[in-house]
Enzyme design. Sequence first.
Site, PDB file in Angstrom:
ATOM      1  N   ASP A 110      89.988  50.382  79.393  1.00 27.17           N
ATOM      2  CA  ASP A 110      89.678  49.133  78.696  1.00 27.17           C
ATOM      3  C   ASP A 110      90.454  47.952  79.259  1.00 27.17           C
ATOM      4  O   ASP A 110      89.921  46.848  79.361  1.00 27.17           O
ATOM      5  CB  ASP A 110      90.009  49.277  77.203  1.00 27.17           C
ATOM      6  CG  ASP A 110      89.174  50.350  76.539  1.00 27.17           C
ATOM      7  OD1 ASP A 110      88.158  50.760  77.125  1.00 27.17           O
ATOM      8  OD2 ASP A 110      89.555  50.786  75.435  1.00 27.17           O
TER       9      ASP A 110
HETATM   10  N1  LIG Z   1      98.942  49.632  73.280  1.00 29.05           N
HETATM   11  C1  LIG Z   1      98.640  49.620  71.978  1.00 29.05           C
HETATM   12  O1  LIG Z   1      99.435  49.191  71.173  1.00 29.05           O
HETATM   13  C2  LIG Z   1      97.342  50.118  71.498  1.00 29.05           C
HETATM   14  C3  LIG Z   1      97.245  50.655  70.213  1.00 29.05           C
HETATM   15  C4  LIG Z   1      96.001  51.127  69.788  1.00 29.05           C
HETATM   16  C5  LIG Z   1      94.916  51.049  70.640  1.00 29.05           C
HETATM   17  N2  LIG Z   1      95.014  50.507  71.866  1.00 29.05           N
HETATM   18  C6  LIG Z   1      93.857  50.432  72.744  1.00 29.05           C
HETATM   19  O2  LIG Z   1      93.971  51.438  73.730  1.00 29.05           O
HETATM   20  C7  LIG Z   1      93.352  51.003  74.923  1.00 29.05           C
HETATM   21  C8  LIG Z   1      94.341  51.090  76.031  1.00 29.05           C
HETATM   22  O3  LIG Z   1      93.669  50.924  77.261  1.00 29.05           O
HETATM   23  P1  LIG Z   1      93.989  51.867  78.493  1.00 29.05           P
HETATM   24  O4  LIG Z   1      93.250  51.287  79.634  1.00 29.05           O
HETATM   25  O5  LIG Z   1      95.440  52.081  78.603  1.00 29.05           O
HETATM   26  O6  LIG Z   1      93.387  53.268  78.079  1.00 29.05           O
HETATM   27  P2  LIG Z   1      91.898  53.690  77.745  1.00 29.05           P
HETATM   28  O7  LIG Z   1      91.006  52.518  77.784  1.00 29.05           O
HETATM   29  O8  LIG Z   1      91.991  54.486  76.505  1.00 29.05           O
HETATM   30  O9  LIG Z   1      91.481  54.595  78.952  1.00 29.05           O
HETATM   31  C9  LIG Z   1      92.233  55.698  79.278  1.00 29.05           C
HETATM   32  C10 LIG Z   1      91.490  56.407  80.369  1.00 29.05           C
HETATM   33  O10 LIG Z   1      92.362  57.402  80.891  1.00 29.05           O
HETATM   34  C11 LIG Z   1      91.599  58.493  81.329  1.00 29.05           C
HETATM   35  N3  LIG Z   1      92.399  59.701  81.193  1.00 29.05           N
HETATM   36  C12 LIG Z   1      92.707  60.370  80.060  1.00 29.05           C
HETATM   37  N4  LIG Z   1      93.449  61.427  80.328  1.00 29.05           N
HETATM   38  C13 LIG Z   1      93.623  61.450  81.667  1.00 29.05           C
HETATM   39  C14 LIG Z   1      94.297  62.336  82.556  1.00 29.05           C
HETATM   40  N5  LIG Z   1      94.956  63.411  82.114  1.00 29.05           N
HETATM   41  N6  LIG Z   1      94.262  62.059  83.883  1.00 29.05           N
HETATM   42  C15 LIG Z   1      93.588  60.968  84.335  1.00 29.05           C
HETATM   43  N7  LIG Z   1      92.933  60.115  83.547  1.00 29.05           N
HETATM   44  C16 LIG Z   1      92.947  60.358  82.209  1.00 29.05           C
HETATM   45  C17 LIG Z   1      90.365  58.524  80.475  1.00 29.05           C
HETATM   46  O11 LIG Z   1      89.225  58.742  81.311  1.00 29.05           O
HETATM   47  P3  LIG Z   1      88.754  60.233  81.644  1.00 29.05           P
HETATM   48  O12 LIG Z   1      88.622  60.913  80.317  1.00 29.05           O
HETATM   49  O13 LIG Z   1      87.515  60.032  82.401  1.00 29.05           O
HETATM   50  O14 LIG Z   1      89.842  60.822  82.475  1.00 29.05           O
HETATM   51  C18 LIG Z   1      90.286  57.128  79.873  1.00 29.05           C
HETATM   52  O15 LIG Z   1      89.127  56.436  80.275  1.00 29.05           O
HETATM   53  C19 LIG Z   1      92.870  49.615  74.693  1.00 29.05           C
HETATM   54  O16 LIG Z   1      91.550  49.616  74.297  1.00 29.05           O
HETATM   55  C20 LIG Z   1      93.740  49.159  73.541  1.00 29.05           C
HETATM   56  O17 LIG Z   1      93.143  48.171  72.770  1.00 29.05           O
HETATM   57  C21 LIG Z   1      96.247  50.077  72.319  1.00 29.05           C
END
Ligand SMILES: NC(=O)c1ccc[n+]([C@@H]2O[C@H](COP(=O)([O-])OP(=O)(O)OC[C@H]3O[C@@H](n4cnc5c(N)ncnc54)[C@H](OP(=O)(O)O)[C@@H]3O)[C@@H](O)[C@H]2O)c1
Lengths: 455, 455, 369, 369, 105, 105
Positions: free
Chosen positions: B382
């Site tokens: 994201d």
């Molecule tokens: N930081 C905060 O405080 C917080 C709190 C709540 C929510 N959020 C939300 O969380 C999201 C964070 O974004 P992000 O880009 O860090 O994460 P993300 O959008 O959740 O994407 C994580 C990606 O990592 C991949 N992944 C998972 N396990 C893996 C592994 N073992 N090896 C390789 N790839 C792996 C997944 O794809 P695959 O499954 O294809 O591998 C997934 O698409 C945002 O939408 C944010 O709003 C953040």
Amino acid sequence: MISQIIDICYLIAVVLFIVGIKLMSHPDSARKGNSIALIGMLVAIAATFLTPGLNNILLILVAMAIGTGGGLYYAKSVKMTAMPQLVSFFNGMGGAAAALIGLVEYGDLPVNEIGKGAVLMASLIIGSISFSGSLIAMGKLEGVIKDIRINKILAFVLLAIALVMAFYVLTSGEPQPILVYGIVLVSLVYGLAFVYPIGGADMPVVISLLNALTGVTAATTGLLYNNKVMLMGGILVGSAGLLLTLLMAKAMNRSVANILFTSFGGASAGASGADTGDQVAKEINLYDSSILLSYAKRVVVVPGYGLAVAQAQHAVHDLEKALEEKGVEVLYGIHPVAGRMPGHMNVLLAESDVSYEKLIEMDDINEKFPSTDVVMVIGANDVVNPAANDDPSSPIYGMPILEVNRATNVIVIKRGMASGYAGIENALFFDAKTRMLFGDAKKVLTGLVTEVKNM
Amino acid sequence: MISQIIDICYLIAVVLFIVGIKLMSHPDSARKGNSIALIGMLVAIAATFLTPGLNNILLILVAMAIGTGGGLYYAKSVKMTAMPQLVSFFNGMGGAAAALIGLVEYGDLPVNEIGKGAVLMASLIIGSISFSGSLIAMGKLEGVIKDIRINKILAFVLLAIALVMAFYVLTSGEPQPILVYGIVLVSLVYGLAFVYPIGGADMPVVISLLNALTGVTAATTGLLYNNKVMLMGGILVGSAGLLLTLLMAKAMNRSVANILFTSFGGASAGASGADTGDQVAKEINLYDSSILLSYAKRVVVVPGYGLAVAQAQHAVHDLEKALEEKGVEVLYGIHPVAGRMPGHMNVLLAESDVSYEKLIEMDDINEKFPSTDVVMVIGANDVVNPAANDDPSSPIYGMPILEVNRATNVIVIKRGMASGYAGIENALFFDAKTRMLFGDAKKVLTGLVTEVKNM
Amino acid sequence: MILGVLKEPTTEKRVSLHPEAVKALISAGNQVLIETGAGLKAFLADDLYSAVGAKIVSRIEVINQAEMIFQINPLPTNERAAAGAGKVIIGVYQPLVERELMAEIASQGLTLLSMDAIPRITRAQSMDVLSSMSTVSGYKAVLLAAASLPRFFPMLMTAAGTIAPAKVLVIGAGVAGLQAIATAKRLGGVVEAFDTRASVKEQVESLGGKFVEVPGAVEDKAAGGYAVEQSEEYKKKQSEMLEKSIIKSDVVITTALIPGRKAPILITNEMLVKMKPGAVVVDLASVNGGNCEGTVDNETVTIEGVTIIGSSALPATMPEDATKMYSKNVHNLLKLLLNGDKLNLNFEDAIIQGTCITHGGEIVYAPLK
Amino acid sequence: MILGVLKEPTTEKRVSLHPEAVKALISAGNQVLIETGAGLKAFLADDLYSAVGAKIVSRIEVINQAEMIFQINPLPTNERAAAGAGKVIIGVYQPLVERELMAEIASQGLTLLSMDAIPRITRAQSMDVLSSMSTVSGYKAVLLAAASLPRFFPMLMTAAGTIAPAKVLVIGAGVAGLQAIATAKRLGGVVEAFDTRASVKEQVESLGGKFVEVPGAVEDKAAGGYAVEQSEEYKKKQSEMLEKSIIKSDVVITTALIPGRKAPILITNEMLVKMKPGAVVVDLASVNGGNCEGTVDNETVTIEGVTIIGSSALPATMPEDATKMYSKNVHNLLKLLLNGDKLNLNFEDAIIQGTCITHGGEIVYAPLK
Amino acid sequence: MEQIIQYISVNQQEFYVFILAVFVGIEVISKVPTVLHTPLMSGSNALSGVVIVGSILVLGKTSPENYLALGLGFLAVLLATLNVVGGFAVTNRMLEMFKKKPAKK
Amino acid sequence: MEQIIQYISVNQQEFYVFILAVFVGIEVISKVPTVLHTPLMSGSNALSGVVIVGSILVLGKTSPENYLALGLGFLAVLLATLNVVGGFAVTNRMLEMFKKKPAKK
Ligand SMILES: NC(=O)c1ccc[n+]([C@@H]2O[C@H](COP(=O)([O-])OP(=O)(O)OC[C@H]3O[C@@H](n4cnc5c(N)ncnc54)[C@H](OP(=O)(O)O)[C@@H]3O)[C@@H](O)[C@H]2O)c1
Ligand SMILES: NC(=O)c1ccc[n+]([C@@H]2O[C@H](COP(=O)([O-])OP(=O)(O)OC[C@H]3O[C@@H](n4cnc5c(N)ncnc54)[C@H](OP(=O)(O)O)[C@@H]3O)[C@@H](O)[C@H]2O)c1
Ligand SMILES: NC(=O)c1ccc[n+]([C@@H]2O[C@H](COP(=O)([O-])OP(=O)(O)OC[C@H]3O[C@@H](n4cnc5c(N)ncnc54)[C@H](O)[C@@H]3O)[C@@H](O)[C@H]2O)c1
Ligand SMILES: NC(=O)c1ccc[n+]([C@@H]2O[C@H](COP(=O)([O-])OP(=O)(O)OC[C@H]3O[C@@H](n4cnc5c(N)ncnc54)[C@H](O)[C@@H]3O)[C@@H](O)[C@H]2O)c1
């Protein structure tokens, strides 16, 4: 027709040799490679028996039977640790055979065949050097023969004498049977003089070089008989052996020239700090260490202050993981005063996320040492110093220690022979079970991880 | 005497060819390898001019001048992206030259020289196939020629006809100049029919195969003239080219047979699972990634929740260190909401001791992307989704993101095409600059570390 | 627009706007009034504010002159009255709990934006004070626990014996819980965590914690990541499973909240008695009654040798960084709310919609309508 | 031998012997008397002691009956008198500071073993209470600092802005200092350390800290690892160098001690004024006057926004583990002191020699003779 | 069969050369990294331009009257040169990206 | 000089074979991992026992009266066999450890 079949067999044998060596250079296929090379050899030998007009077949078979029996016997009965010696021995036999062929052939060679004569002389000289050199190398590895300082110039003089004699024999225009024996003799002595001064630790490189030389004699013998399989096989072994020699030297962080032409390689290896007084600490390299570790059932890591200094906590955890991938059980033996503050090792290992369950207290780990294959002491010194048990005059006498020498093998990683906090010598480093792996802990461990993963 | 010098020059040229190809197979030495091969070629050409009784030298020089001018012009002016086409074109020229030589030679060849005749026929047929096939391949790559389904059997019939004609020519006992032209014609058509049905995406493999064929014609031409440099050069190019074809096919996860004999290969390439709808995400392997990384000036790591899930924090730090060893600057671009809790990435990276100075805030790193060679997105989704900027209907619209596609290359490490927290698709994965490196982040990173260290 | 920042009541140490945000707001054309000494307890002296162009004035002046009034804690009735209808007030008001207060504020004609009501959508993350303050709380909870524990957190193998690592249990792995897990891990504790939302298992593990699984929880995707009330049967099972973890723990940190409801009791007095003497419970849910039976909000009590720290006001104990974060959140909201120096209450925007509680004499907040 | 453990004075929470040690001593043939409630504040109830065979008795009984009396803090004069000549008392007495008290104890005919006098030789490490208690202090000092700091220790990059990591300066990298460095690093702080002994540079770095170098320090190998008094010139240079580090630090932890002397003043009031408001100083040298000019022992004062925690009694705040360690130390000493259940005061042994202060009516401790 | 054996035996030298050359060709590129696939293909394409030697020879021995042969030969030389020169030049351009070898620290 | 050129030219076939064989020898082991150094050394040692062919030939052509030659030849065959058989056998033993590939977890 028969001779054509022989030719084709030889061609096939050469291809099998090439494929064999190629396969042998990868762990997964190495055994297969060895078998293929063996088949190639059998094809070559079988073809040779087809040679028209071959006499003394019975004699040949008897000799071969004896050789086979002896070869198998030695190969099967040798201890794992004595294998390099045996290889050296076998190599010497090959050299001797080439020299003997030269001796016999000399009788049949017309004096005016200077080209063939030169080839024959090469066989004689190189074969003899390979023979005596290999036997000395073997003795050195066995520890039977001690390092002796021999003037390099003297050695070269010997070689020069052999060459001059050979030149004379070739150009004299008359058969010189006695001189020929003289050449063999001088070459044998040169072989001794060549290998004698090289340190025991460098022997593998020397053996590899001698092996390449034997290959060259096979090639020259091939030229003598215009025999393709010997020629090609010899060239292959010669070139591959030469490269291997370079690779081995590189793996030891030395140059070949440095190994061959620095008298007392042993002493210069010692200049790296491995000996103190008369005691000599035995070194080990990364590869041998990684084999020892990879094929162990249980490895206990004993970390000390040096691990902290090198900041090698992540590297040691990586090694732990790499070994566990291979099915090795890895534990950490934590001495209560390892490091420079209470809990120093805990802080370090927690940082790299080593599981708490793997950290074993001194008393518990001491009980596990007898069933441990390898203890890896990393930058620890005082906490594994047996003087604490044995020597009432020692400042650390009375401190409980990790009794690592109750394990089967001990590898000690440190930068040199420096003492630890207490400033005292450590008899563990000279223990029969101990091998020193010198270097900064982080570098060494990183290297080990790579090696273990490549296994 | 002159002919002996030519022989030696040819010998030298062959050695230079071998060394050149060898060096060309490693990134560091590839340019040098190309130069050495070029020198070899110059030596061979120069030596050829020494051939006694060479006529039409002026004509030869004029032809060479034109060829040189044209070759340089095309090579310099071609766009980077059009290079494979040009290679294919050049390759076709080589094939044509061999075929032409065959045509000319046929006139001079006594009809009873069946051996030479066969070799000549091979030159003709293979050269012609290589010529027409290469041109079609070029057209396909240019996108000028579309995929056409041609019955494979028809193609084989063509090849059979050419072979039958050649057999007749050889055995008829009389010169058959017209038939020879016929052979050329049929072979040309076969070349077309052979390449036409193969998908554009598979062209590189086909070109490599055609290139190997051109090598074979060089060898046959060498046999014709009993010319060692052509023979050896041809065999080298032929065998190396064949292996390269296999390797290229393997790198695409296809078999050569599958490429050549499945009509419309382009369609089947899509089946690897990386596509969603009509968009196809382009994959990259460990090896290419590690080269891209190793030769970059600046690499920015963009970690996300996947890094935490994979617990790959230590691995990414290892990669950082390995790249810095190679002089690459490594920074981390930290998105404020990467992960699942505020500061998630900080917690992780602090654990593996990544220096605080390397962690760059979103706004600052966004400015650095245009001067970044490679962005490595590890388990983030994201936070690098351009929909946040572009698509007002997206649930993440309005969130500031890391604009990674402003960098030169983007590598995305994740396990598959799954979406992230927000559950939406990510157009970044289909961006022209993006390459997907599929796998668990920890495994992939560990692999990259090994590859980078081996470079 | 004239923005006014008030000094908080005595127990609060934070302040609504950091000089950094004030500077940006002034350069956007606004005027900022700061009550004398407003930032003092967050180590932000008045001259830091005047240096960036704010006017330091008395409380009365702020209330009278400012068109938008900032105070984290709710304004008392009289001051709201003094401010007068049409003004905008921004703070943390817990609209779902303080329903009567909301009605009163509406009747006063004030426009109230409650920072804790900001919807938890991606775009609003930078304004989400619940997240930012939970981050502070989760971190600080562990520090408090560690400071109160008669034991070490990390394992130590020393000449004076081996000290086993402290066992930490975190109940509720939301923002605060996750931060607590991370901090406890950092300090060397062995961390377990529990939550009714199974989806956080992966998140807990991504921080190196162990997840205690209780099968059968109800999860409601529609709740937007929040937890929902669970069945009685589940609660019983959960209680049994949790008890095992609780009684072997040295530190328990509870953060289990269900928005708008009393916090679930997860540690009963019976369990407390079975805990190790010297153990510490930090209850971050104390403001909603606490997850522990014995919790008293903002007090530390000891029951049978177990210290129970009820602390709903932890952000106030780290005023400097908590202020920075709160101020950043508010500032980000203002970017949406102000068009240059004009108020722009765009009720089309989901964030404004979700955050604005009262406006034009009415309650406009959907959950209260 | 009859061993008696007394309850400590009110401010102390530790106790001399842990039930574990008591158990071992009893099985070695000794009898152990425990004063009622002796271990209570260390979460060691009386029944834990009786369970391993100790007798729970009144204070008077312990004093009268025990041949060897354990109390960490010095026994008051009257109780020493009550105990009577010939008895052995073991505790922490600071013999080099309390010279008169030592003379008095000698005159009372008591045999005093002061645990803090144990020589710092390798063999004695397992009895070294200075080390074990410094470990507790160093760890706890950082926790106190972190709990008092209005900021985060670790760096956090969040939607509510980026929080820079706290800068921590540790002055004096002895046992306590090193533990403080390790703990501060763990929590995510950026750590610098300073010591007059250049040899600790490597040790500081081995924990990931940065060493502040001040060239020209005097080091005395003969001092057995302890620091010695420095030249005036050096002190000036040191002061200048340190000031730079101090004023940019969020947390300063001082542990600089020179045995038997007043602690050197390293943070003057002038420096304090220049420190960041909100910064925290934890002065572990406070018992010897402190390294900070403003330090008050066992009190927390605030000077110009800087919190100064003078804390020489930190081990008492972690009574459970501190007791375990102290008890282990004592027990290890007893292994040397007791031959089965007989006292064996072997003055040939360097440890006994160094630890025994008074015996047979005389002061036998070399440095006091 | 016998003929084949005969043939192999007579030409054994050639067979050795052939086999060895094939081995060398294969071994030498067996470890080529994927990024070098295209440049290597291009490079070996340039090498296959070694038919230029044959072209020169064929044109060089053609009698100046045989116009057809002259024309074909001329074309052969021209095309082969194109292959050689263009091949090396384009390979060099492809390899340019590997030039900026970053300094090792 | 001329002689050398002459020599090379006459024996060019041999030179090609030699050069190619050297290349093959080097290439084939250029990527050998360090753990295989010793086994490979041992294996190539076994191959250098190919002198056994020469030994057989020399003994095979010796007349049964030439006792010295017989003796030397006999010894040559014996030693060469030792080299071959022992070499292969010991290599095989060394390589045995690569057999029990420990189970990956
Ligand atoms: N930081 C905060 O405080 C917080 C709190 C709540 C929510 N959020 C939300 O969380 C999201 C964070 O974004 P992000 O880009 O860090 O994460 P993300 O959008 O959740 O994407 C994580 C990606 O990592 C991949 N992944 C998972 N396990 C893996 C592994 N073992 N090896 C390789 N790839 C792996 C997944 O794809 P695959 O499954 O294809 O591998 C997934 O698409 C945002 O939408 C944010 O709003 C953040
Ligand atoms: N734990 C405590 O509380 C505490 C406190 C004060 C003193 N001590 C004392 O400290 C000692 C601790 O024993 P120990 O065994 O942990 O440490 P040690 O006896 O001090 O030995 C450490 C060894 O590590 C090696 N080393 C240093 N840097 C290295 C590097 N970068 N890579 C590899 N090796 C390195 C050194 O040898 P090279 O230089 O040859 O590499 C040295 O011999 C004991 O004597 C203990 O009494 C402990
Ligand atoms: N999408 C976004 O932008 C965004 C922003 C902030 C937070 N979030 C998510 O919202 C969720 C809620 O965060 P929060 O910290 O404010 O939640 P919260 O403070 O309301 O609750 C804390 C935790 O307690 C748990 N809980 C409730 N009842 C429980 C019970 N009986 N037993 C055990 N645990 C119980 C909840 O599941 C929650 O994880 C988190 O997952 C967070 O990641 C999302
Ligand atoms: N060999 C052993 O068995 C053993 C056992 C315990 C401790 N030790 C060593 O003894 C040493 C002293 O330990 P400690 O913690 O009890 O020491 P301490 O408490 O007496 O002093 C603390 C530190 O303050 C430093 N210091 C003194 N004056 C200073 C000044 N003006 N400025 C800055 N720093 C100043 C000292 O150098 C020392 O490092 C340590 O190095 C420790 O490792 C050795």
